[in-house]
Design a protein around this motif. Structure first.
Motif, PDB file in Angstrom:
ATOM      1  N   UNK A 105       0.846  -1.196   0.000  1.00 44.21           N
ATOM      2  CA  UNK A 105       0.000   0.000   0.000  1.00 44.21           C
ATOM      3  C   UNK A 105       0.884   1.251   0.000  1.00 44.21           C
ATOM      4  N   UNK A 106       0.371   2.361  -0.587  1.00 45.85           N
ATOM      5  CA  UNK A 106       1.177   3.596  -0.581  1.00 45.85           C
ATOM      6  C   UNK A 106       1.472   4.046   0.855  1.00 45.85           C
ATOM      7  N   UNK A 107       2.646   4.650   1.040  1.00 47.57           N
ATOM      8  CA  UNK A 107       2.985   5.103   2.402  1.00 47.57           C
ATOM      9  C   UNK A 107       3.408   6.559   2.343  1.00 47.57           C
ATOM     10  N   UNK A 108       3.338   7.220   3.542  1.00 48.06           N
ATOM     11  CA  UNK A 108       3.703   8.639   3.594  1.00 48.06           C
ATOM     12  C   UNK A 108       4.427   8.902   4.917  1.00 48.06           C
ATOM     13  N   UNK A 109       5.513   9.633   4.848  1.00 41.87           N
ATOM     14  CA  UNK A 109       6.157  10.097   6.093  1.00 41.87           C
ATOM     15  C   UNK A 109       6.969  11.334   5.752  1.00 41.87           C
ATOM     16  N   UNK A 110       7.404  12.033   6.817  1.00 39.48           N
ATOM     17  CA  UNK A 110       8.193  13.258   6.615  1.00 39.48           C
ATOM     18  C   UNK A 110       9.563  13.046   7.244  1.00 39.48           C
TER      19      UNK A 110
END
Length: 1959
Positions: free
Chosen positions: A62-67
């Motif tokens: 699944x797509x992931x997001x972090x900074x």
């Protein structure tokens, strides 16, 4: 305004560079292509997109997001938002396989998927942190791509990159946005839409909306809430999450760790959580900013970063847990690991985290738990509120941050009052005064705050928030306006919560200015069924960069044409908040009655300046005590300030002296930080107060207060400098503004409340005003101001260079004193190389001012001062912006300043030495013994108090110490004599002394007394007579004299030979040492220049070298040996060999004459008394005597350490003895030293066996041997020797001649009485105790020899036999009870515990005759020596293995005992209390062991077995045990003569090594002092305490011996054996010493003489019983600390040199006589007795001594011839005995004989002495049987033992006795009882019968109210007349009594009545 996004980057999997396990990423596209000028593109983004590494996966994820956060070189943070999704591609492995059909690398059986998925990341780089906005924007771009929306991707990205938003300030409505992006975008070309966007101007409402909302042109709409104030961090809900993940305590640990600069590592499997946790930790640190390495997500490839030495906060994915732990483990394990998923924080052992100071930590935790868990508080409520849910996460987040903001408000409040502003223009330069801040907060000791203030974060805080003119935020408001509220509410949690909620609200509002707006409209990818099907997913297309660039260029053009945004001016003056209150004193408590103390300080100063010196002197001690408190110190500085006129105050000598003393005392308690600013305020004063020394020469106070650490502390000088500069700059601008010039006075140097609060305008306010005006000034005005400020700083720097040279250069620059003070020489870690230059070094100590070396020396001091000042100047000038020209000028000036000052000081020093010395107390001369001579005259010293608190007045009483006086060194003693410093006891004399021979340790100390300027050198001298002299040399004593003193002391303490000791040198001319002194002096100085020699002679010679020249005495005089030997009739060869005097030359005549002397020795007298043999002709010697006196050792050839005559078995020839002796250590073979007169058992002593002898001795007879070796024959002879001893015992030889054990038992039983049979079973138990048997029955034998009480013995038999039925199966322990197995015969224990229980009547049971009984000879041996020996079952001796205390143990134990009894310094540590130290010394344990073994041997001897004590070398523990056994068994040794004989025989003749153990000469110095004899005396003291009636001598006698056995005053205890004494000719000299009668050479003669004069050694309670065997308790609980160790008499010194004490008392009486004529005032008879000062026994003597003294004084008054006290005593005793016979009442002694029929009844320790008259007062105690030979009553048991407090039927306690009937209590019948009326104890006791020993009840007469005739009651005895009844009414009940008849009743009533009236 700022760009929302700086760069947009697409990063993909690099197919070309994949190799091995890990792939790589590379940037596919980035927009804009060119870097922004203000913000270059960050490197390494591809690593951060996939921190775990770029890998292909078989299934789509699944797509992931972090900074991620990247920090650039300018410490700017860049936020990289990474959105990652997976794209399918054909498996490169399969493609490769097709390309090369036969691939060797192919792994067979591994099925490769046809398609794999590669990651691709969309990255947004921004300087703003808007996580949600980034998530939405990137999500939108992905959605547009996946769902193939009609919007071009380029448009969305172009819009994103051109979006500009305000950095802070929420909505500023009047601003027009650069580009309004909220129009509905037509689905046309993006270009047209963009142009339209620029052309349309929306209306007012839309504009307001437009600011907060953005759209990327894909039908989306987002609200961006920018914070109102960008200085406050934005946290979302990350802080709340962090607390949920880790808990309160863990986060607080992390918080403190981050602030105190530790390394912190977060672990989690979620990247976003790592970023949030790091963000949260930074948010709660506000207002501090973290300035070290900060990487919330660290890629796996960069894990090496973790090994950096600097602090960091780093997050790492849990995927790398093992790698990180290896890395962290390979370092020094100083990383704190926080596991966010597991909720744990791991702190390594080596890391110490300083936590918040105490009340704050508690309050913070409470507040946090109320925020996070509000239900906790009401969990126990009966009616809890319906709902108390914690706030939402976002609100909770702000509440937690509010708690931390509140915490910082408390920590930092008042910080602005400690800022020094040292430049205003061109930029403000501000410094923080840390010491003042900590001092006023009373937190100088606080570790946490110290570390925070020293940290980088706080430095940043000061540079950011220090300037007085800048924008303010929430924290500034908190510090300025809410400190008072915090202070008032801190104790009430609910008020604190309200405050926190208010703060939280402000924080929330700052982050969400428009919480109501929620117009989010963001597309998400459609979740259709076929969504994840790879076929449906297209590859992310390459973008058209031209289109995107066009967007960016348009936006840039629009920005250029737009009007410039003018931000309104937000700067303002920063308010300082309330000043720091004068919170608390240094230790956290305000001193009590401080007002009274301040009054004392003020009065004293007034007296000094009014020249009332006597008044001032009286107040001085109180003032010095008061100056411990801060308030008094401040008061002193204020008072002194008032006496300074125009920077100068000239005083006379005495005033100057007092002022300097007070200044020193004030500075002494200041720490080097000077946190209270006391040194700062004193600094101008020490340069103001001065005195005139001569024409034009002035001495200032600074030359006398240099000895304080604060002057060498660079931070102190900096803070002082900045404070002064601030005051001057403030004055500069006040002047410039035309205001009146109000520079702060000298008293207000500090920029604390003193400098800022009360004045018109504080420096910070002024600076703020100037900063506001700065832009309005013209260039000329600006540069003028800059120049003025710079020259102000420069002039102050010159001023401080002068000040520093004043305080750093010592008055006598030729002395190298400066270097003793750490700091100056060491700051730059220069090695003080010139100290090693020996000539210069010794020069520095000289007083010679003409020497040629002086310049070099002083210039060295000067150099180090110049270096120190240069460093200071460099630092402060660079910080405060001084120009280079000025700085150079300063550097050239400083050496001149220093040199000039040195020249001034030389003149001052020269003059100050000419000053008349201050009136010091005159030195008191000590009284010396006859023959004692001074070696060094008195040197003025101060006696400092040590750890004993009595003398300092700490426990009440006057402060006798410290005292000022002199130390005298004589040939015999070291004496301090002086007077206390406290004027209230100034007329008392303090004396402390000890014999020089008893010195055990000398240590140099440096002392700073509160009183005087610098008394630095000192000595601490410890003596084994339990004395400690802690002295500090006065400044008038030259340091080389102190050195001479030490040398002489050493020479006297450790003479080359024993003939150098005082006992030998006493009668001779004592010039020896003095001559040595001058000679040595010259030798040590010869190495120096001639000049120096002259001056040294001048300095020293004046006082000390005025003695006649010494001429060495002739040989005859020196030893006076020849004449003494002649006098003692020992024939000596006529010419003595001058070189070496050997024994053969001493005793060269016939043995007969020598023997005649030997026979007179103690041994022989005692052997004859014991019937052990006489020294008769061999023909006349009776052969029946079992023992004989052997002369085999008469020439000391067999054993040097044994006496000449020894008792050996009759049957052993001398030749055998010589052979046997070789088996024993030191040739000390077994000899008889005592025989029991009743059982005829003998006591033998020897050394332990040599190792080779052990095996031979105990070898099993059938062991194979190689032939008749030497060892075998020796061991046979040894056996013979043992057998001969056994045969000598009468109980061994039965009439039939059979040597059977049965015979032994029967004869023994028949001769002994029943008590012996009763006592038999005890020994086994005792033996097991000594050897540490495991199965001891607790309670049965809970003391050394007997049960708990006397009567237990008969009761304990059944228990003993019961215990013995389970024999201890061979498990033999040691004294310590270690219970180790050993190879000894288990029968010993069984036999000793005699398993059979005797029959009830006490007769032996049959079994006793059939079974083997006790052995004939027990060998007490050292366990370690007897290893491996086998017991032969036919031998009649047995070995008792014990563990003895090693000599080293005794030595160490004694050292600890001395430190416990005489500690060197007072301590409040619980681990250092007297009892704790006493326990740790184990001295009592050692006594217990020796006593325990001794009691065992006594028991064995008393039951008829012989004992051989065979331990160590036979001269330490053996001697102790053998002596104690004889003392306990034989009453003769408990008399004066007997004890002397015992010591002479066992200790002196049998060679205890007194010289070696006492370290009496240089040779034995290294062996150290080991008090074996003292231990023996302590054991005797313990026995004396338990049996006070059994000893003729008193406790004082034992103390006297303990003192003089180490004092070397007498020759008795010198040398190691008789052999050595004969060699020196001291053995027989004591008898005929006629030449010098006043010098006693033998301690025994001295005691005899003294005993005739005074009863000091006599024990009035001496009343022995015949043949009494003592069995003392030996358990530690029964032992007492000997007061010899702890008592002292400061009024007269030790009382053991009797003549000195007597002469001292006479002198004191003579001084008091002149006061007699004044008879007008009645003189009080009362006398205060001070502890440790007065001699209690003298001031308050016991009754008998007092009566004897009164008799003496009456005789003197009536001019009668004085009668000897002994005669008086004997007369009174005889009278008393006669009276007793006349009255037909048994006397005291016969009553004791009666009482001795009681089984083991110990007599009372205390004797009651009514003071009615001589007769009665001595009545009870003094009658004693003089004949010790009277036969005991037949069948009488040995009356040893337990003392009960007069609970016996002894007549002296019975005033009236007889039978009375007594009615029992309720419902009990009348019974006849034996009643005893006891006047002494004032009680009526009753017993079952007259013979009964156990009292059945007691009626206390004190409770009786009346005695009245009674009437018969029910059940009364019949046939008795009514008048025979009487009643006794007490406060509790009425007793009914009935006598035999009425007269008897009347008699009883009268007797009771008379008792009552007497009372």
């Amino acid at each position: 305004m700022a760009r929302l996004a700086d760069y947009f980057v697409v990063v993909g999997y690099d197919l070309d560079k994949r190799g091995g396990s890990e792939g790589q990423g590379h940037i596919l596209q980035r927009f804009p292509e060119k870097d922004w000028e203000d913000n270059p593109f960050p490197q390494g983004i591809e690593l951060f997109c996939q921190p775990n590494g770029w890998q292909l996966v078989p299934e789509r994820e699944r797509p992931s997001f972090f900074v991620s956060v990247l920090t650039d070189i300018n410490s700017e943070r860049h936020y990289c938002a990474c959105f990652t999704f997976w794209e399918g591609l054909d498996n490169p492995q399969l493609q490769k396989a097709e390309a090369s059909e036969v691939d060797e690398d192919e792994v067979p059986g591994l099925v490769q998927p046809a398609q794999v998925f590669a990651p691709k990341s969309l990255v947004l780089v921004s300087r703003l942190d808007h996580t949600e906005v980034f998530r939405n924007c990137l999500g939108l771009i992905y959605t547009v791509h996946v769902d193939s929306l009609s919007v071009p991707l380029e448009t969305v990205i172009g819009n994103l990159l051109t979006c500009v938003i305000p950095v802070a300030g929420g909505s500023q409505i009047n601003e027009s946005p650069v580009c309004s992006l909220n129009l509905s975008v037509p689905q046309a070309l993006a270009c047209d839409w963009l142009l339209g966007c620029f052309q349309d101007q929306p209306g007012q409402e839309e504009r307001e909306e437009s600011l907060r909302t953005i759209t990327l042109g894909a039908g989306d709409r987002q609200v961006i809430q920018t914070p109102i104030n960008d200085s406050l961090p934005v946290s979302g809900s990350s802080v709340a999450h962090l607390f949920r993940q880790l808990g309160i305590v863990n986060v607080l640990y992390l918080f403190c760790a981050a602030l105190t600069e530790h390394k912190i590592l977060f672990l989690s499997s979620s990247y976003q959580r790592l970023t949030d946790a790091c963000r949260a930790l930074l948010a709660i640190m506000f207002p501090l900013k973290y300035s070290f390495t900060y990487v919330p997500i660290l890629p796996g490839k960069l894990l090496e970063v973790l090994s950096t030495p600097t602090p960091f906060i780093i997050g790492v994915n849990s995927f790398f847990r093992s790698e990180t732990q290896e890395l962290v483990g390979s370092m020094t394990l100083d990383v704190i690991i926080a596991d966010l998923d597991g909720g744990t924080v791991t702190i390594p052992e080596c890391v110490h985290i300083s936590l918040l100071p105490d009340p704050l930590l508690q309050q913070t935790q409470t507040a946090l738990s109320m925020v996070l868990d509000p239900e906790l508080e009401i969990a126990d409520h009966a009616f809890p509120p319906s709902s108390t849910q914690p706030s939402t996460l976002k609100i909770q987040d702000k509440e937690i941050r509010a708690v931390f903001l509140w915490l910082f408000g408390q920590l930092f409040h008042g910080y602005r009052w400690c800022l020094h502003i040292i430049r205003i223009h061109p930029e403000p330069v501000i410094r923080f005064h840390k010491a003042a801040f900590l001092g006023q907060r009373a937190l100088t000791e606080d570790d946490f705050l110290m570390k925070v203030l020293d940290g980088m974060a706080f430095a940043g805080f000061i540079s950011e928030r220090g300037p007085p003119y800048r924008p303010t935020d929430l924290f500034d408001d908190l510090i300025a306006n809410q400190v008072e509220r915090i202070r008032q509410e801190e104790c009430s949690p609910h008020k604190v919560m309200n405050h926190i909620k208010e703060l939280a609200e402000q924080l929330f509002k700052n982050e969400n200015p428009y919480p109501a707006v929620a117009m989010h409209k963001v597309q998400r990818p459609a979740e259709s069924p076929g969504h994840n099907d790879p076929k449906n997913l297209a590859i992310f297309p390459p973008l058209d960069d031209v289109t995107v660039q066009l967007f960016i260029d348009h936006a840039a053009a629009k920005l250029k044409t737009a009007p410039p945004v003018v931000k309104p001016e937000l700067n303002g003056m920063v308010p300082s908040g309330p000043p720091l209150g004068d919170i608390v004193d240094r230790h956290g408590h305000v001193l009590a009655n401080s007002a009274r103390r301040l009054e004392v300080v003020r009065n004293c100063i007034t007296y000094i300046f009014d020249n009332k010196m006597l008044e001032a002197k009286k107040l001085m001690p109180a003032v010095l005590r008061a100056l411990k408190g801060r308030a008094a110190r401040v008061c002193l500085t204020q008072e002194l300030n008032q006496h300074v006129l125009q920077n100068r105050a000239v005083l006379d000598d005495q005033q100057f002296d007092y002022i300097v003393r007070m200044m020193n005392c004030t500075l002494q308690d200041c720490s080097h930080m000077d946190e209270h600013g006391i040194a700062a305020i004193l600094l101008p004063l020490v340069t103001a107060f001065c005195r005139k020394l001569g024409a034009g020469i002035t001495q200032f106070a600074y030359s006398c207060v240099q000895e304080h650490m604060v002057w060498t502390n660079m931070q102190f000088w900096e803070a002082m400098f900045y404070s002064d500069v601030q005051n001057h700059i403030r004055a500069l601008y006040l002047e410039a503004d035309g205001g009146e010039l109000s520079t702060s006075s000298h008293g207000q140097q500090e920029s604390g409340p003193a400098a800022g609060g009360q004045e018109l305008l504080g420096a910070l306010e002024l600076a703020s005003e100037q900063s506001r005006l700065w832009p309005t000034l013209s260039k000329e005005q600006q540069s003028e101001r800059v120049q003025k400020e710079e020259s102000t700083v420069f002039s102050q720097a010159i001023h401080y260079a002068n000040r520093m040279s004043y305080l750093l250069l010592p008055l006598d620059t030729s002395k190298n004193r400066l270097l003793n003070r750490s700091g100056i020489g060491d700051v730059e870690s220069v090695s003080n190389s010139y100290v090693t230059n020996s000539i210069a070094g010794s020069m520095a100590e000289s007083y010679d001012t003409e020497s040629g070396f002086e310049d070099a020396e002083s210039s060295d001091v000067a150099n180090s001062v110049v270096r120190f000042i240069n460093r200071f100047v460099d630092k402060v000038c660079n910080e405060s912006g001084v120009t280079n020209e000025h700085l150079k000028a300063l550097h050239t000036m400083i050496p001149d300043i220093v040199q000039m000052h040195i020249e001034t000081l030389d003149a001052v020093h020269r003059e100050s030495k000419r000053l008349p010395p201050i009136q010091k107390p005159k030195l008191l001369r000590p009284i010396l013994l006859a023959g004692e001579e001074l070696v060094m005259d008195g040197m003025r010293v101060h006696l400092i108090s040590d750890g004993r608190e009595e003398a300092t007045g700490a426990l009440g009483g006057p402060p006798l110490l410290p005292a000022e006086g002199a130390i005298f060194l004589t040939t015999y003693r070291l004496i301090f004599k002086g007077t206390p410093n406290d004027p209230l006891v100034g007329e008392q004399v303090v004396t402390r002394s000890f014999p020089i021979a008893s010195l055990t340790k000398e240590k140099r100390i440096s002392v700073s007394l509160t009183m005087d300027q610098f008394i630095q050198e000192g000595l601490q001298l410890r003596s084994c007579t339990f004395q400690l002299l802690k002295i500090a040399f006065d400044e008038e004593v030259a340091s080389d004299l102190a050195e001479v003193f030490r040398k002489h002391m050493h020479k006297l303490r450790y003479p080359q030979h024993v003939q150098g000791t005082f006992a030998f040198t006493v009668g001779q001319s004592g010039k020896t040492l003095v001559e040595h002194k001058t000679k040595d002096k010259n030798q040590s100085i010869k190495t120096l220049s001639k000049n120096l020699v002259k001056s040294a002679k001048r300095t020293i010679g004046r006082q000390y070298v005025t003695r006649k020249k010494y001429s060495p005495p002739t040989w005859e005089n020196r030893s006076s040996l020849q004449s003494e030997l002649d006098e003692d009739e020992i024939s000596v060869s006529e010419e003595l060999d001058q070189g070496s005097l050997t024994l053969s030359s001493t005793i060269r005549s016939s043995d007969r004459q020598t023997m005649s002397n030997v026979v007179e020795r103690a041994c022989c007298r005692d052997y004859q008394r014991l019937g052990l043999g006489t020294l008769s002709n061999s023909l006349t010697r009776s052969k029946n005597e079992p023992f004989r006196i052997s002369t085999v050792n008469r020439m000391y050839t067999v054993c040097r350490s044994y006496p000449g005559l020894l008792i050996v078995p009759q049957s052993i020839p001398d030749s055998t003895i010589q052979r046997i002796s070789r088996c024993y250590r030191q040739n000390r073979f077994p000899v008889v030293c005592w025989r029991n007169s009743r059982t005829k058992a003998v006591l033998l002593r020897s050394a332990g066996l040599h190792a080779k002898g052990v095996v031979g001795f105990f070898k099993s007879p059938n062991a194979p041997s190689a032939g008749p070796s030497q060892a075998d024959s020796t061991s046979l002879e040894q056996e013979k020797y043992m057998q001969a001893i056994i045969s000598s015992m009468p109980s061994y030889c039965e009439p039939s001649g059979r040597n059977t054990l049965g015979g032994f038992t029967s004869t023994h039983m028949s001769t002994s009485d029943s008590s012996d049979k009763l006592r038999q079973p005890k020994i086994g138990a005792l033996m097991k105790q000594v050897m540490g048997g495991k199965e001891d029955v607790p309670g049965t034998f809970s003391r050394g020899a007997l049960g708990q009480r006397a009567r237990v013995i008969s009761l304990s038999q059944p228990r003993v036999s019961g215990k013995a039925r389970n024999p201890p199966g061979g498990k033999w322990g040691s004294i310590r009870g270690s219970g180790r197995l050993s190879a000894y015969n288990p029968e010993v224990g069984n036999r000793l515990s005699s398993k059979e229980s005797p029959q009830p009547n006490g007769g032996p049971s049959e079994a006793l005759f059939l079974r083997q009984q006790r052995a004939y000879l027990y060998i007490i041996g050292d366990k370690t020596q007897l290893k491996g020996g086998k017991q032969d079952s036919f031998q009649q001796w047995e070995v008792v293995p014990i563990e003895v205390c090693d000599v080293r143990q005794v030595k160490n134990s004694f050292k600890k005992l001395m430190k416990a009894c005489v500690p060197s310094s007072a301590t409040s540590e619980p681990s250092m209390t007297f009892h704790r130290c006493l326990e740790e010394s184990e001295w009592m344990c050692l006594l217990h062991r020796v006593l325990q073994v001794s009691v065992l041997v006594v028991e064995l001897l008393d039951t008829g077995s012989s004992v051989m004590v065979s331990l160590e070398d036979g001269w330490d523990v053996t001697t102790q045990v053998v002596s104690l056994v004889q003392l306990l068994s034989d009453p003769y040794y408990r008399t004066f003569d007997g004890f002397r004989l015992l010591v002479e025989k066992e200790w002196l003749s049998f060679g205890h090594r007194f010289s070696h153990r006492g370290a009496q000469t240089l040779a034995s110095q290294s062996s150290g002092f080991t008090p074996v004899f003292l231990q023996f005396l302590d054991c005797v003291h313990q026995i004396h305490l338990q049996f006070p009636m059994e000893f003729e001598f008193s406790q004082y006698y034992l103390k006297f011996l303990a003192y003089h056995y180490v004092s070397n005053r007498f020759r008795t205890f010198l040398l190691d054996s008789d052999y050595e004494r004969i060699e020196l000719g001291v053995l027989y000299e004591e008898k005929g010493e006629k030449k010098n009668p006043q010098v006693c050479k033998s301690v025994w003669d001295y005691i005899d003489r003294l005993n005739k004069k005074t009863p000091i050694f006599f024990n009035y309670m001496f009343s022995p019983e015949d043949e009494e065997v003592l069995r003392p308790y030996s358990f530690i609980s029964n032992l007492k600390v000997w007061d010899f160790y702890t008592e002292e008499t400061l009024s007269e010194g030790p009382s053991y040199d009797w003549e000195l004490v007597q002469r001292g008392r006479q002198e004191r009486l003579a001084e008091e006589v002149p006061d007699k004529p004044d008879t007008t005032t009645p003189k009080s008879q009362r006398h205060i007795v001070w502890p440790c000062y007065d001699s209690r026994s003298r001031v308050v003597p016991d009754a008998i001594t007092k009566l004897l003294q009164d008799l003496q004084s009456l005789e003197a008054e009536l001019v009668l011839p004085p009668e000897k006290w002994k005669d008086t005593w004997d007369k009174i005793k005889a009278n008393q005995r006669a009276e007793a016979k006349l009255e037909n009442r048994p006397s005291f002694n016969s009553s004791l004989l009666m009482s001795s029929n009681l089984s083991h009844q110990r007599r009372s320790q205390g004797v009651y002495l009514p003071e009615s008259g001589v007769g009665s007062s001595i009545n009870l105690a003094m009658d004693r049987e003089t004949s010790t030979t009277s036969t005991p009553v037949a069948g009488r048991p040995s009356t040893s033992t337990l003392y009960s407090q007069f609970q016996s039927t002894e007549s002296e306690n019975r005033s009236f006795e007889g039978i009375l009937f007594k009615k029992g209590a309720l419902l009990k019948p009348w019974k006849p009882r034996w009643f005893v009326l006891d006047k002494t104890k004032h009680q009526l006791r009753y017993y079952e019968s007259r013979q009964d020993k156990e009292c059945k009840g007691v009626i206390e007469l004190a409770e009786v109210e009346s005695v009245i005739p009674g009437t018969p009651t029910m059940g009364a005895p019949k046939n008795i007349e009514e008048k025979a009844f009487f009643d006794l009414k007490t406060t509790k009940r009425v007793y009914n009594f009935c006598a035999q008849d009425s007269p008897n009743a009347q008699l009883w009533m009268d007797s009771i009545q008379s008792c009552l009236s007497d009372a």
